[in-house]
Design a protein around this motif. Structure first.
Motif, short mmCIF file in Angstrom:
data_model
loop_
_atom_site.label_atom_id
_atom_site.label_comp_id
_atom_site.label_asym_id
_atom_site.label_seq_id
_atom_site.Cartn_x
_atom_site.Cartn_y
_atom_site.Cartn_z
N THR A 11 0.91 -1.17 0.08
CA THR A 11 -0.01 0.03 -0.01
C THR A 11 1.02 1.17 -0.08
OG1 THR A 11 -1.49 -1.12 1.21
CG2 THR A 11 -1.83 1.22 1.29
N PRO A 12 0.71 2.27 -1.07
CA PRO A 12 1.40 3.50 -0.97
C PRO A 12 1.02 4.39 0.07
CG PRO A 12 0.56 2.96 -3.10
CD PRO A 12 -0.03 1.79 -2.20
N VAL A 13 2.00 5.00 0.63
CA VAL A 13 1.60 5.88 1.89
C VAL A 13 1.98 7.35 1.31
CG1 VAL A 13 2.17 6.47 4.22
CG2 VAL A 13 2.21 4.20 3.55
N TYR A 14 1.11 8.22 1.56
CA TYR A 14 1.15 9.55 1.15
C TYR A 14 1.05 10.26 2.16
CZ TYR A 14 0.49 7.76 -3.68
OH TYR A 14 0.47 6.98 -5.09
N VAL A 54 5.72 8.85 0.66
CA VAL A 54 6.61 8.78 1.71
C VAL A 54 7.21 7.15 1.83
CG1 VAL A 54 5.95 10.97 2.94
CG2 VAL A 54 4.78 8.72 3.63
N GLY A 55 6.84 6.38 1.27
CA GLY A 55 6.95 5.20 1.27
C GLY A 55 5.82 3.91 1.12
N TYR A 56 6.02 2.76 1.50
CA TYR A 56 5.19 1.76 1.30
C TYR A 56 4.94 0.84 2.43
CZ TYR A 56 5.97 2.96 -3.72
OH TYR A 56 6.13 3.61 -4.78
N ASP A 57 3.57 0.61 2.99
CA ASP A 57 3.32 -0.22 3.97
C ASP A 57 3.24 -1.79 3.27
OD1 ASP A 57 3.18 1.67 5.94
OD2 ASP A 57 1.13 1.67 5.73
N VAL A 58 4.16 -2.63 3.44
CA VAL A 58 4.40 -3.98 2.92
C VAL A 58 4.05 -4.94 4.15
CG1 VAL A 58 5.90 -5.38 1.83
CG2 VAL A 58 6.47 -3.16 1.71
N ARG A 59 2.97 -5.89 3.59
CA ARG A 59 2.68 -7.09 4.22
C ARG A 59 3.15 -8.33 3.66
NH1 ARG A 59 -1.52 -5.84 7.59
NH2 ARG A 59 -2.80 -4.01 7.13
N TYR A 60 3.70 -8.99 4.37
CA TYR A 60 4.54 -10.15 3.85
C TYR A 60 4.43 -11.54 4.79
CZ TYR A 60 8.16 -9.19 6.92
OH TYR A 60 9.04 -8.64 8.25
N ARG A 61 4.67 -12.65 4.16
CA ARG A 61 4.28 -13.97 4.75
C ARG A 61 5.85 -14.80 4.92
NH1 ARG A 61 0.10 -17.84 2.97
NH2 ARG A 61 1.70 -19.46 2.64
#
Length: 189
Positions: free
Chosen positions: A48-51, A154-161
């Motif tokens: 998810t891009p974060v602005y 400003v960045g990306y919220d990254v979910r990973y497994r």
């Protein structure tokens, strides 16, 4: 001599085995690191891009048309006529200055000059007041600050497994379909 050849061959074999072990570990994505940490790759499940919204000040020049009234300058004839009248009045007023046996002639000259100057100013103002007023359109400009809102990534919220567990982190770049993770390996007692 045969012993040297055997030692050289054994060293070469040991080096190749060590290189192939490192290369094999690299193919599986597991890299030994410093201080007991190792690295691996985890599968990214969501990005998810974060602005953030920032306000930017931009100076702009705004111009508009404005009607302006002008009066014609007083005519030279008005100043001359006023000066003559003022000089005559000043001359007349300055002619009565005497004390005892001495006459003050400079008082008459000073009064004449002062009267002429005052008369010229009054004559100029009278002729100016009676002059017609003219109107013109002039452009007026002013610098003003305008504020605009701009969205900045400003960045990306990254979910990973990784190993069946879900994690989340924020990165400054889009990670793609996998993300590098640090794995801490410790003996279990």
């Amino acid at each position: 001599m045969q012993i040297r050849k055997n030692l050289l061959f054994a060293g070469l074999v040991a080096g190749l085995v060590g290189f192939s072990t490192t290369a094999a570990a690299g193919d599986y994505g597991y890299y030994p690191g410093d201080y007991g940490d190792s690295y691996d790759y985890a599968r990214v499940t969501d990005v998810t891009p974060v602005y953030t919204d920032i306000q930017v000040r931009e100076p702009r020049t705004r111009c508009w048309d404005e009607q302006v009234a002008y009066r014609q300058p007083g005519s030279p004839a008005g100043a001359v006529i006023g000066g003559l009248i003022g000089a005559a009045i000043g001359n007349k007023a300055g002619g009565h200055g005497h004390r005892g046996r001495h006459y003050y002639h400079h008082s008459r000259g000073a009064s004449t000059v002062a009267g002429a100057a005052v008369g010229a100013l009054l004559g100029n103002e009278i002729s100016r007041a009676s002059a017609p007023t003219q109107y013109a359109i002039e452009q007026r400009c002013q610098v003003v600050d305008e504020y605009t809102t701009r969205r900045e990534l400003v960045g990306y919220d990254v979910r990973y497994r990784y190993n069946g567990r879900h994690y989340m982190t924020r990165t400054d770049r889009h990670p793609g379909d996998r993300i590098r993770v640090r794995v801490d390996v410790a003996p279990a007692f």
